[in-house]
Every structure is written in C-alpha cells, then in structure tokens.
Design an enzyme around this catalytic site. Sequence first.
Site, PDB file in Angstrom:
ATOM      1  N   LYS A 129     -11.066  -2.339  -4.479  1.00  0.00           N
ATOM      2  CA  LYS A 129     -11.533  -0.975  -4.228  1.00  0.00           C
ATOM      3  C   LYS A 129     -11.022   0.405  -4.705  1.00  0.00           C
ATOM      4  O   LYS A 129     -11.041   1.332  -6.105  1.00  0.00           O
ATOM      5  CB  LYS A 129     -11.465  -1.330  -2.919  1.00  0.00           C
ATOM      6  CG  LYS A 129     -12.625  -1.414  -2.307  1.00  0.00           C
ATOM      7  CD  LYS A 129     -12.649  -1.392  -1.122  1.00  0.00           C
ATOM      8  CE  LYS A 129     -14.037  -2.666  -0.438  1.00  0.00           C
ATOM      9  NZ  LYS A 129     -13.352  -2.761   0.915  1.00  0.00           N
ATOM     10  N   LYS A 146      -4.751  -8.137  -7.740  1.00  0.00           N
ATOM     11  CA  LYS A 146      -5.615  -8.264  -7.224  1.00  0.00           C
ATOM     12  C   LYS A 146      -6.714  -7.356  -7.608  1.00  0.00           C
ATOM     13  O   LYS A 146      -6.606  -6.301  -7.399  1.00  0.00           O
ATOM     14  CB  LYS A 146      -5.556  -8.414  -5.702  1.00  0.00           C
ATOM     15  CG  LYS A 146      -6.715  -8.841  -4.861  1.00  0.00           C
ATOM     16  CD  LYS A 146      -5.913  -8.467  -3.413  1.00  0.00           C
ATOM     17  CE  LYS A 146      -6.415  -6.957  -3.254  1.00  0.00           C
ATOM     18  NZ  LYS A 146      -7.046  -7.242  -1.528  1.00  0.00           N
ATOM     19  N   LYS A 200       1.489  -1.030  -0.165  1.00  0.00           N
ATOM     20  CA  LYS A 200       0.093   0.348   0.573  1.00  0.00           C
ATOM     21  C   LYS A 200       0.883   1.164   0.130  1.00  0.00           C
ATOM     22  O   LYS A 200       0.528   2.351  -0.427  1.00  0.00           O
ATOM     23  CB  LYS A 200      -0.863   0.397   1.317  1.00  0.00           C
ATOM     24  CG  LYS A 200      -2.289  -0.771   1.093  1.00  0.00           C
ATOM     25  CD  LYS A 200      -3.604  -0.555   1.857  1.00  0.00           C
ATOM     26  CE  LYS A 200      -4.307  -1.629   1.155  1.00  0.00           C
ATOM     27  NZ  LYS A 200      -5.628  -1.840   1.706  1.00  0.00           N
TER      28      LYS A 200
HETATM   29  N1  AQP Z   1      -9.605  -9.670  -5.204  1.00  0.00           N
HETATM   30  C1  AQP Z   1     -10.746 -10.021  -3.864  1.00  0.00           C
HETATM   31  N2  AQP Z   1     -10.835 -11.724  -3.877  1.00  0.00           N
HETATM   32  C2  AQP Z   1     -11.221 -11.945  -2.733  1.00  0.00           C
HETATM   33  N3  AQP Z   1     -11.161 -11.682  -1.443  1.00  0.00           N
HETATM   34  C3  AQP Z   1     -10.601 -10.101  -1.093  1.00  0.00           C
HETATM   35  N4  AQP Z   1     -11.192  -9.830  -0.433  1.00  0.00           N
HETATM   36  C4  AQP Z   1     -10.811  -8.444  -1.301  1.00  0.00           C
HETATM   37  N5  AQP Z   1     -10.296  -7.807  -2.090  1.00  0.00           N
HETATM   38  C5  AQP Z   1     -10.537  -9.523  -2.570  1.00  0.00           C
HETATM   39  C6  AQP Z   1     -11.934  -9.431   0.328  1.00  0.00           C
HETATM   40  O1  AQP Z   1     -13.437  -9.039   0.878  1.00  0.00           O
HETATM   41  C7  AQP Z   1     -12.675  -8.728   2.170  1.00  0.00           C
HETATM   42  C8  AQP Z   1     -13.254  -6.783   3.217  1.00  0.00           C
HETATM   43  O2  AQP Z   1     -12.238  -6.766   2.423  1.00  0.00           O
HETATM   44  P1  AQP Z   1     -11.492  -4.973   2.876  1.00  0.00           P
HETATM   45  O3  AQP Z   1     -12.853  -4.555   2.681  1.00  0.00           O
HETATM   46  O4  AQP Z   1     -10.794  -5.474   4.499  1.00  0.00           O
HETATM   47  O5  AQP Z   1     -10.580  -4.352   2.016  1.00  0.00           O
HETATM   48  P2  AQP Z   1      -9.132  -4.567   1.187  1.00  0.00           P
HETATM   49  O6  AQP Z   1      -9.074  -6.405   1.615  1.00  0.00           O
HETATM   50  O7  AQP Z   1      -8.153  -4.027   1.412  1.00  0.00           O
HETATM   51  O8  AQP Z   1      -9.827  -4.873  -0.151  1.00  0.00           O
HETATM   52  P3  AQP Z   1      -9.761  -4.383  -1.555  1.00  0.00           P
HETATM   53  O9  AQP Z   1     -10.461  -3.818  -2.439  1.00  0.00           O
HETATM   54  O10 AQP Z   1      -8.531  -5.077  -1.965  1.00  0.00           O
HETATM   55  O11 AQP Z   1      -9.293  -2.963  -1.209  1.00  0.00           O
HETATM   56  P4  AQP Z   1      -8.023  -1.678  -1.992  1.00  0.00           P
HETATM   57  O12 AQP Z   1      -8.117  -1.124  -2.958  1.00  0.00           O
HETATM   58  O13 AQP Z   1      -8.045  -1.169  -0.332  1.00  0.00           O
HETATM   59  O14 AQP Z   1      -6.789  -2.770  -1.179  1.00  0.00           O
HETATM   60  C9  AQP Z   1     -11.438  -9.583   2.651  1.00  0.00           C
HETATM   61  O15 AQP Z   1     -11.948 -10.786   3.648  1.00  0.00           O
HETATM   62  C10 AQP Z   1     -10.164  -9.201   1.950  1.00  0.00           C
HETATM   63  O16 AQP Z   1      -9.761 -11.016   2.226  1.00  0.00           O
END
Ligand code: AQP
Length: 332
Positions: free
Chosen positions: A197, A194, A111
């Site tokens: 968001k 991955k 990040k």
């Molecule tokens: N690509 C993914 N595939 C499977 N599971 C995923 N999760 C996130 N992306 C994937 C799962 O969603 C849950 C919530 O995630 P979070 O809100 O804590 O945020 P995150 O993991 O930071 O989600 P993002 O989309 O990847 O956000 P950014 O862009 O900010 O990094 C978790 O259980 C996660 O494993």
Amino acid sequence: MEQIFSGIQPTGNLHLGNYLGAIRNFVALQDSYECIYCIVDLHAITQWQEPDELRRNTREVTAAFIASGIDPAKNVIFHQSGNPNHAELAWIFNCVARLGWLNRMTQFKDKVGKNREAASVGLYAYPNLMAADILAYKATHVPVGEDQKQHLELCRDIAQKFNNDFKIDLFPLIEPLILGPATRVMSLRDGAAKMSKSDPSDNSRINLTDDSDAIAKKFRRARTDPDALPSEPGGLEGRPEAANLVGIYAALSGCTVPDALRDIGGMQFSQFKPRLAEIAVAVLGPIGAEMQRLMADTAYIDTVLRDGAARARALSEPVLAQVFDVVGFVRS
Ligand code: AQP
C-alpha cells in the site's frame, strides 16, 4: 467450531496482494469456521494517519470485505478501536513479550530503515497488539499473507510464555493459514519487492478500486523479461517478475501454477498480459463497483461496524475476565 481471526489495516490503497493473500481466503473460510474479521485501526496509527482519511479507509476496508463476499450477518466484521479488550490484553502482552523477541521482527526493521529512533513505540510493539487481537477470542487459525508469518510465530511464543508463567493452559497455540498460489504478491515494478500500500508508485500495484483501463495499463507496463513463458514451473526460476505474474494469473483463475502453465506456456508477454488483465477485470471489476456503491452508504457501513463491535466485545469479555483473574487483578 474452531475460530478464525484476521485483520487488515485501514491505511488506504487496498491492493491485489491484500485480496489474494488475505481477503479472498477470508471469504472461503466463512463456511467452515466461526470468523472474526477486523479493520485494525489501532495498528494503522502506529504510523501517521490523517484522521479523516483513517475514518474513510476504515469504511473502505469494511466495504471491501462485504463486496468480496464476506457476510456481515454470519461473521463478525468490526473496527479494532470498537473493542477496548484488544488494547487491554495488548498491555498485558507488553509485559509478557521480551525485548529480544521484538528486536528480531523483520517488518519493523524494514519499515523504519535507518530511522529507528524516530519510530513510534506503537510500531515496535505492534506484534504484541496483533497477538492480543487473536488471543482475545482464543482464535486458533489466522489466515494471512506470507509476510505475517514471523508475527504469528511471536503470537505463539507469547501464548506459550503466558501459559507457562501462570501455569495454566489458557491460550491456544495458533496456526497460520497461508493459502493459495499468491501468498506473496510482488510489485509490478520490481519482482524483489512486495506489492504494498505504501509504495509511492501507483503503477506498482493493482488497487481494488482500479477501473478496467487502469488494470490493463498497469499490467501492460509491468516489468518482465524478454523470454516466452515456460510450460513448467522450473522454467520460472530466476525470473521473479514472470513468476509473479503467473502466480497472479493462477490465483485469479482458481488453479495451480503448473495447471496455469499448461494453458499459457509458450506465450509471449505481449499475448499473456492482455489475458491476465482480462481475468483481473472479471474478478476485481464487480468488487470495485460494489465497494463504491457501499461507500456511498456510510450509515449502512457504520451499522455493520457498530453491530460487529458489540458482538466482538461479547466474545472477548469472558476471555479478558479469565485473564484478569489469572494475572491477579482485583475485579471491581
Ligand atoms: N503483497 C502481498 N501479497 C500477499 N498478501 C499480502 N498482504 C499484504 N501484502 C501482501 C496481506 O494482506 C493482509 C493485510 O495486510 P495489512 O493491512 O496488515 O498491511 P500490510 O501487510 O502492511 O500491507 P501492505 O500493503 O504491505 O502495507 P504497507 O505498505 O504498509 O506495508 C495481511 O494478511 C498481509 O499478509
């Protein structure tokens, strides 16, 4: 009954990865466990959030939980800032976790990139708060996508060190639940990244609120290779984009990848993509529509959160009281 805890950040753009990796499993687990599902707004502010957007996104994740089938009467659904016990326990864990442990966290490194000096202290200490989220309820099982595995290992280390330091068997060693054929959904534009968001390209992800046209268009534009789909999983090796789309198809159809390939093996992408879009619309369409209906009823959403926060506090307060005693705080 064993206890489940999991959370989602209210950072906008909820996507198919969040649904398949997390939310859908939350729904399935509600019949066999006591479940606490949290909208983790304290985690969200480790990176800048516009205050009005944060409030909106908190309600949107709540709506997504309910629209996906999580029953707010049976399970606890609440926002993290609604229960101060999370932040209190996180401070204690800041004093238990070691700098060396946090230095190894790959999500922090990914990040911040080269901009480490400008990252918030909160982003660095994020895994300690995550451990507090879970252990404030002595939860034993945590359903997450694969990307959270390392943070859950740290949670186990924190629980173990706390128990050893204070010579007490207070915190359980949690088990991650990484379930289904789509535990790591990849970007539609890049099979090595991955689905996320924060990806600047909206075409990289299917949002839970996308309409059927947007879903069809995004799958049509999804990056692929020129070959037909194989009929065995071995044929997906070295083809990350194809493997991703087949994994999504299997997860949405509720079958395994080998079963899916028995059905779709031999198809060209031009044939397969509309079929994938069709099943995605069938699964996500009703969820998106229900989310929009719920989002128009802010009073209802806020009642769910308020009620959930009160129930969450009632569950975590005895644990915090025990922790305060063990640590040596005078109880006033
Ligand atoms: N690509 C993914 N595939 C499977 N599971 C995923 N999760 C996130 N992306 C994937 C799962 O969603 C849950 C919530 O995630 P979070 O809100 O804590 O945020 P995150 O993991 O930071 O989600 P993002 O989309 O990847 O956000 P950014 O862009 O900010 O990094 C978790 O259980 C996660 O494993």
